[in-house]
Design an enzyme around this catalytic site. Structure first.
Site, PDB file in Angstrom:
ATOM      1  N   ASP A  14       0.806  -1.222   0.000  1.00  0.00           N
ATOM      2  CA  ASP A  14       0.000   0.000   0.000  1.00  0.00           C
ATOM      3  C   ASP A  14       0.842   1.277   0.000  1.00  0.00           C
ATOM      4  OD1 ASP A  14      -2.225  -1.679   0.119  1.00  0.00           O
ATOM      5  OD2 ASP A  14      -2.206  -1.706   2.311  1.00  0.00           O
ATOM      6  N   GLU A  15       1.986   1.220  -0.623  1.00  0.00           N
ATOM      7  CA  GLU A  15       2.874   2.386  -0.664  1.00  0.00           C
ATOM      8  C   GLU A  15       2.422   3.400  -1.727  1.00  0.00           C
ATOM      9  OE1 GLU A  15       3.884  -0.760  -1.173  1.00  0.00           O
ATOM     10  OE2 GLU A  15       5.391  -1.317   0.338  1.00  0.00           O
ATOM     11  N   LYS A  17       1.863   1.998  -5.222  1.00  0.00           N
ATOM     12  CA  LYS A  17       2.409   1.409  -6.456  1.00  0.00           C
ATOM     13  C   LYS A  17       1.491   1.650  -7.661  1.00  0.00           C
ATOM     14  CE  LYS A  17       2.378  -2.547  -4.280  1.00  0.00           C
ATOM     15  NZ  LYS A  17       2.097  -2.089  -2.906  1.00  0.00           N
ATOM     16  N   ASN A  39      -5.359 -10.315  -3.584  1.00  0.00           N
ATOM     17  CA  ASN A  39      -5.075  -9.743  -2.259  1.00  0.00           C
ATOM     18  C   ASN A  39      -4.613  -8.291  -2.409  1.00  0.00           C
ATOM     19  OD1 ASN A  39      -2.741 -10.677  -3.548  1.00  0.00           O
ATOM     20  ND2 ASN A  39      -1.762 -11.425  -1.694  1.00  0.00           N
ATOM     21  N   GLY A  41      -4.579  -4.356  -3.709  1.00  0.00           N
ATOM     22  CA  GLY A  41      -5.555  -3.310  -3.994  1.00  0.00           C
ATOM     23  C   GLY A  41      -4.778  -2.082  -4.418  1.00  0.00           C
ATOM     24  N   HIS A  42      -4.841  -1.745  -5.702  1.00  0.00           N
ATOM     25  CA  HIS A  42      -4.040  -0.646  -6.247  1.00  0.00           C
ATOM     26  C   HIS A  42      -4.966   0.475  -6.690  1.00  0.00           C
ATOM     27  CE1 HIS A  42      -0.661  -3.788  -7.175  1.00  0.00           C
ATOM     28  NE2 HIS A  42      -0.873  -3.613  -5.897  1.00  0.00           N
ATOM     29  N   THR A  43      -4.758   1.668  -6.106  1.00  0.00           N
ATOM     30  CA  THR A  43      -5.700   2.774  -6.306  1.00  0.00           C
ATOM     31  C   THR A  43      -5.160   3.802  -7.294  1.00  0.00           C
ATOM     32  OG1 THR A  43      -6.235   2.471  -3.983  1.00  0.00           O
ATOM     33  CG2 THR A  43      -7.146   4.421  -5.052  1.00  0.00           C
ATOM     34  N   GLN A 224       1.954  -6.127  -3.134  1.00  0.00           N
ATOM     35  CA  GLN A 224       2.423  -6.236  -1.750  1.00  0.00           C
ATOM     36  C   GLN A 224       3.717  -5.417  -1.567  1.00  0.00           C
ATOM     37  OE1 GLN A 224       1.378  -9.650  -3.229  1.00  0.00           O
ATOM     38  NE2 GLN A 224      -0.545  -8.696  -2.697  1.00  0.00           N
ATOM     39  N   ALA A 299      -7.445  -1.111   0.596  1.00  0.00           N
ATOM     40  CA  ALA A 299      -8.208  -1.004  -0.648  1.00  0.00           C
ATOM     41  C   ALA A 299      -8.871  -2.335  -1.016  1.00  0.00           C
ATOM     42  CB  ALA A 299      -7.294  -0.542  -1.783  1.00  0.00           C
ATOM     43  N   ARG A 303      -9.909  -2.918   5.872  1.00  0.00           N
ATOM     44  CA  ARG A 303      -9.396  -2.919   7.254  1.00  0.00           C
ATOM     45  C   ARG A 303      -8.572  -1.664   7.532  1.00  0.00           C
ATOM     46  NH1 ARG A 303      -6.144  -8.414   7.647  1.00  0.00           N
ATOM     47  NH2 ARG A 303      -5.789  -7.880   5.468  1.00  0.00           N
ATOM     48  N   ASP A 333       2.435  14.670   1.804  1.00  0.00           N
ATOM     49  CA  ASP A 333       1.417  15.628   2.264  1.00  0.00           C
ATOM     50  C   ASP A 333       0.726  15.179   3.549  1.00  0.00           C
ATOM     51  OD1 ASP A 333       0.457  13.669   0.210  1.00  0.00           O
ATOM     52  OD2 ASP A 333      -1.496  14.339   0.933  1.00  0.00           O
ATOM     53  N   SER A 413       5.601  12.141  -4.138  1.00  0.00           N
ATOM     54  CA  SER A 413       4.165  12.201  -4.371  1.00  0.00           C
ATOM     55  C   SER A 413       3.525  13.083  -3.309  1.00  0.00           C
ATOM     56  CB  SER A 413       3.605  10.777  -4.323  1.00  0.00           C
ATOM     57  OG  SER A 413       2.219  10.781  -4.511  1.00  0.00           O
ATOM     58  N   GLY A 415       0.087  13.911  -3.301  1.00  0.00           N
ATOM     59  CA  GLY A 415      -1.371  13.762  -3.284  1.00  0.00           C
ATOM     60  C   GLY A 415      -1.738  12.527  -4.082  1.00  0.00           C
TER      61      GLY A 415
HETATM   62  P1  GDP Z   1      -0.719   0.272  -3.589  1.00  0.00           P
HETATM   63  O1  GDP Z   1      -1.302  -0.995  -3.081  1.00  0.00           O
HETATM   64  O2  GDP Z   1       0.755   0.357  -3.355  1.00  0.00           O
HETATM   65  O3  GDP Z   1      -1.064   0.558  -5.024  1.00  0.00           O
HETATM   66  O4  GDP Z   1      -1.356   1.436  -2.726  1.00  0.00           O
HETATM   67  P2  GDP Z   1      -2.922   1.573  -2.304  1.00  0.00           P
HETATM   68  O5  GDP Z   1      -3.683   2.053  -3.467  1.00  0.00           O
HETATM   69  O6  GDP Z   1      -3.392   0.366  -1.620  1.00  0.00           O
HETATM   70  O7  GDP Z   1      -2.811   2.673  -1.167  1.00  0.00           O
HETATM   71  C1  GDP Z   1      -2.266   3.932  -1.407  1.00  0.00           C
HETATM   72  C2  GDP Z   1      -3.342   4.983  -1.072  1.00  0.00           C
HETATM   73  O8  GDP Z   1      -2.740   6.255  -0.941  1.00  0.00           O
HETATM   74  C3  GDP Z   1      -4.380   5.123  -2.160  1.00  0.00           C
HETATM   75  O9  GDP Z   1      -5.606   5.464  -1.573  1.00  0.00           O
HETATM   76  C4  GDP Z   1      -3.831   6.283  -2.998  1.00  0.00           C
HETATM   77  O10 GDP Z   1      -4.865   6.974  -3.699  1.00  0.00           O
HETATM   78  C5  GDP Z   1      -3.243   7.145  -1.928  1.00  0.00           C
HETATM   79  N1  GDP Z   1      -2.062   7.951  -2.334  1.00  0.00           N
HETATM   80  C6  GDP Z   1      -1.065   7.611  -3.176  1.00  0.00           C
HETATM   81  N2  GDP Z   1      -0.131   8.594  -3.201  1.00  0.00           N
HETATM   82  C7  GDP Z   1      -0.559   9.547  -2.339  1.00  0.00           C
HETATM   83  C8  GDP Z   1      -0.005  10.784  -1.897  1.00  0.00           C
HETATM   84  O11 GDP Z   1       1.076  11.216  -2.283  1.00  0.00           O
HETATM   85  N3  GDP Z   1      -0.732  11.489  -0.974  1.00  0.00           N
HETATM   86  C9  GDP Z   1      -1.923  11.059  -0.495  1.00  0.00           C
HETATM   87  N4  GDP Z   1      -2.553  11.805   0.395  1.00  0.00           N
HETATM   88  N5  GDP Z   1      -2.472   9.888  -0.888  1.00  0.00           N
HETATM   89  C10 GDP Z   1      -1.787   9.155  -1.788  1.00  0.00           C
HETATM   90  P1  IMO Z   2      -0.903  -4.232  -2.183  1.00  0.00           P
HETATM   91  O1  IMO Z   2      -0.467  -4.800  -3.522  1.00  0.00           O
HETATM   92  C1  IMO Z   2      -0.892  -4.653   2.147  1.00  0.00           C
HETATM   93  C2  IMO Z   2      -1.004  -8.717   3.749  1.00  0.00           C
HETATM   94  C3  IMO Z   2      -2.224  -9.154   4.512  1.00  0.00           C
HETATM   95  C4  IMO Z   2      -1.603 -10.094   5.519  1.00  0.00           C
HETATM   96  C5  IMO Z   2      -0.508 -10.770   4.705  1.00  0.00           C
HETATM   97  C6  IMO Z   2      -0.890 -12.127   4.142  1.00  0.00           C
HETATM   98  O2  IMO Z   2      -2.193  -3.517  -2.237  1.00  0.00           O
HETATM   99  O3  IMO Z   2       0.202  -3.451  -1.570  1.00  0.00           O
HETATM  100  P2  IMO Z   2      -2.463 -12.843   2.105  1.00  0.00           P
HETATM  101  O4  IMO Z   2      -3.905 -12.623   1.868  1.00  0.00           O
HETATM  102  O5  IMO Z   2      -1.567 -12.278   1.045  1.00  0.00           O
HETATM  103  O6  IMO Z   2      -2.127 -14.275   2.416  1.00  0.00           O
HETATM  104  O7  IMO Z   2      -2.144 -12.042   3.480  1.00  0.00           O
HETATM  105  O8  IMO Z   2      -0.204  -9.884   3.633  1.00  0.00           O
HETATM  106  N1  IMO Z   2      -1.237  -8.199   2.393  1.00  0.00           N
HETATM  107  C7  IMO Z   2      -1.151  -6.903   2.049  1.00  0.00           C
HETATM  108  N2  IMO Z   2      -0.940  -5.818   2.808  1.00  0.00           N
HETATM  109  N3  IMO Z   2      -1.018  -4.522   0.813  1.00  0.00           N
HETATM  110  C8  IMO Z   2      -1.211  -5.608   0.036  1.00  0.00           C
HETATM  111  O9  IMO Z   2      -1.209  -5.547  -1.312  1.00  0.00           O
HETATM  112  C9  IMO Z   2      -1.332  -6.863   0.654  1.00  0.00           C
HETATM  113  N4  IMO Z   2      -1.542  -8.125   0.207  1.00  0.00           N
HETATM  114  C10 IMO Z   2      -1.462  -8.923   1.273  1.00  0.00           C
HETATM  115  O10 IMO Z   2      -2.874  -8.070   5.121  1.00  0.00           O
HETATM  116  O11 IMO Z   2      -0.979  -9.353   6.537  1.00  0.00           O
HETATM  117 MG    MG Z   3      -2.846  -1.651  -1.801  1.00  0.00          MG
END
Ligand code: GDP
Ligand code: IMO
Ligand code: MG
Length: 430
Positions: A14-15, A17, A39, A41-43, A224, A299, A303, A333, A413, A415
């Protein structure tokens, strides 16, 4: 030859990506997912439209891009079809742009049932998985009993293999109080699965080679994060795939020369969803503020994510393991309101100072962070696109982080929107 970029997470996922795969896909012709499953979730945020992708590569909004799901991904047909249908209902064409490797193991309903039952039975020892069947599906793959997309081409043979799989899993399912594998229901769904999946099947390694020969940019999308890697992460509190740079090669089918640049997506603080050690976790008002300002809810599962200070020890390790060329520092930000910022620069383990994390979860759980504090900037960085416009304290923070992790910050980044970035060095530029 082309310049190809690999995008991966350096923390616990959830960085951000997805945002950067979408952004970088504007110059790519092929985007490849190589591990994990739904598993993830990319936003992607573009103006007032938000798109959350789980299995489909984050280049899908770009019409000039082919999106490939490589052999390293475990694929739930139900999740894939739901995702395709949702996008197509919004007018985004997917079917003509998406290809899948025939070697992807299928996630079946019994994988999900096993995942959830095991988590329930583990009680306080649970991993906190997403419950999507990821672990059991990878177990079947390395156990050499997985049903793969290519198996759909021969229905009779598929059913023979399915019966063998059922014989393997039924005792466990029954022990958990669940129904045995419903072979008849799966058999009935096969024509539909074959009809939708087989036309998407393609030779992903061949496609990568072809694009590279043509001089196209190929983009690899990790899911992940490094600390969730099954070998290098906080084992056993990890996912069941390799999430590190090396997995991009085996999970898609290409050699090391296919990757010219590794972009390490790194949050300006730290979050984790699920159980497992997290040395810099904050249980106070600052942790709450990070969660609120950063909207830190998963995403995929919704949770609440645990939040804490930036952990330079963990990111230093991730940069080393992945050969990160440049860091993309996200969510700067979110720190705008804080008076002071903690940075973990080392760990204390039983009186010994560590610069790299110990192996596995048990030792990490005993580590206490050694902090350094820097002043916050307490002004808005939201949407800033020029480095010079960032407050001095923010620039100092970034400088300090890159020195601590021994890797330059190439993107910042500010926003969620696709346009909210400071580009220090564009990954495709040499
Ligand atoms: P991913 O799994 O690495 O693709 O990341 P996620 O989508 O699960 O979570 C990143 C969240 O942070 C998403 O809701 C994005 O829209 C949001 N996001 C990404 N970059 C920024 C940023 O620079 N600032 C803020 N406030 N939100 C961001
Ligand atoms: P993205 O690509 C954050 C975590 C789960 C749990 C562990 C094992 O959006 O960054 P799993 O269902 O893979 O067997 O769960 O890994 N986990 C993530 N945490 N971002 C993810 O994906 C994740 N995918 C799995 O919460 O701790
Ligand atoms: Mg994610």
């Amino acid at each position: 030859m082309s310049d190809s970029v690999l995008v991966l997470g350096t923390q616990w996922g959830d960085e951000g990506k997805g945002k950067f795969v979408d952004l970088l896909s504007s110059e790519a012709r092929l985007v490849v997912r190589f591990q994990g499953g739904h598993n993830a979730g990319h936003t992607l945020v573009i103006g007032d439209e938000t798109t959350v992708l789980h299995l489909i590569p984050s280049g899908i909004l770009n019409d000039a891009v082919t999106c490939a799901i490589g052999n390293g991904v475990v694929l739930s047909p139900a999740a894939l079809f739901a995702e395709i249908d949702k996008l197509e209902a919004r007018g985004i064409s997917v079917a003509d742009k998406l290809v899948v490797s025939g070697a992807c193991p299928l996630i079946m309903p019994y994988h999900e049932a096993l995942d959830q039952a095991r988590e329930k039975a583990a009680g306080s020892e649970a991993i906190g998985t997403t419950g999507r069947g990821i672990g059991p599906a990878y177990e079947d793959k390395v156990g050499r009993r997985a049903l793969r997309i290519q198996d759909l081409a021969d229905r009779e043979r598929f059913l023979e293999k399915l019966r063998a799989v059922a014989a393997h899993h039924d005792p466990t399912l029954v022990r958990h109080g669940l129904d045995p594998v419903d072979v008849d229901a799966i058999a009935a769904s096969l024509p539909h699965l074959a009809e939708r999946l087989l036309p998407m099947m393609a030779d992903v390694p061949g496609l990568i080679a072809e694009h590279r020969k043509r001089g196209d940019q190929v983009l690899f999308e990790g899911a992940q994060g490094t600390l969730l890697d099954v070998d290098h992460g906080t084992y056993p509190f990890v996912t069941s795939s390799n999430t590190v740079a090396g997995a991009a090669l085996s999970g898609s089918g290409c050699g090391p020369d296919a990757i010219d640049y590794v972009l390490g997506i790194t949050k300006a603080y730290t979050t984790r969803v699920g159980a497992g050690p997290f040395p810099t976790e904050l249980f106070d008002a600052v942790g709450e503020e990070l969660g609120e300002r950063g909207n830190e809810f998963g995403a995929t599962t919704g949770r609440q994510r645990r939040c804490g200070w930036f952990d330079a020890v963990a990111v230093r390790r991730a940069c080393m393991i992945n050969g990160v060329t440049g860091i993309c520092l996200t969510k700067l930000d979110v720190l705008d309101t804080l008076e002071d910022l903690g940075i973990c620069i080392g760990y204390d383990l039983d009186g010994e100072r560590l610069d790299h994390p110990p192996l596995g979860a048990d030792a990490l759980a005993r580590c206490t962070p050694v902090y350094e504090t820097m002043p916050g900037w307490q002004s808005s960085t939201k949407g800033i696109t020029e480095r010079d416009k960032l407050p001095q304290a923010a620039r100092d923070y970034i400088e300090r982080l890159q020195a601590l992790v021994d890797t330059p910050v190439h993107l910042i980044s500010t926003g969620p929107d696709r346009s909210e970035n400071v580009v220090v060095k564009w990954p495709y530029d040499r």
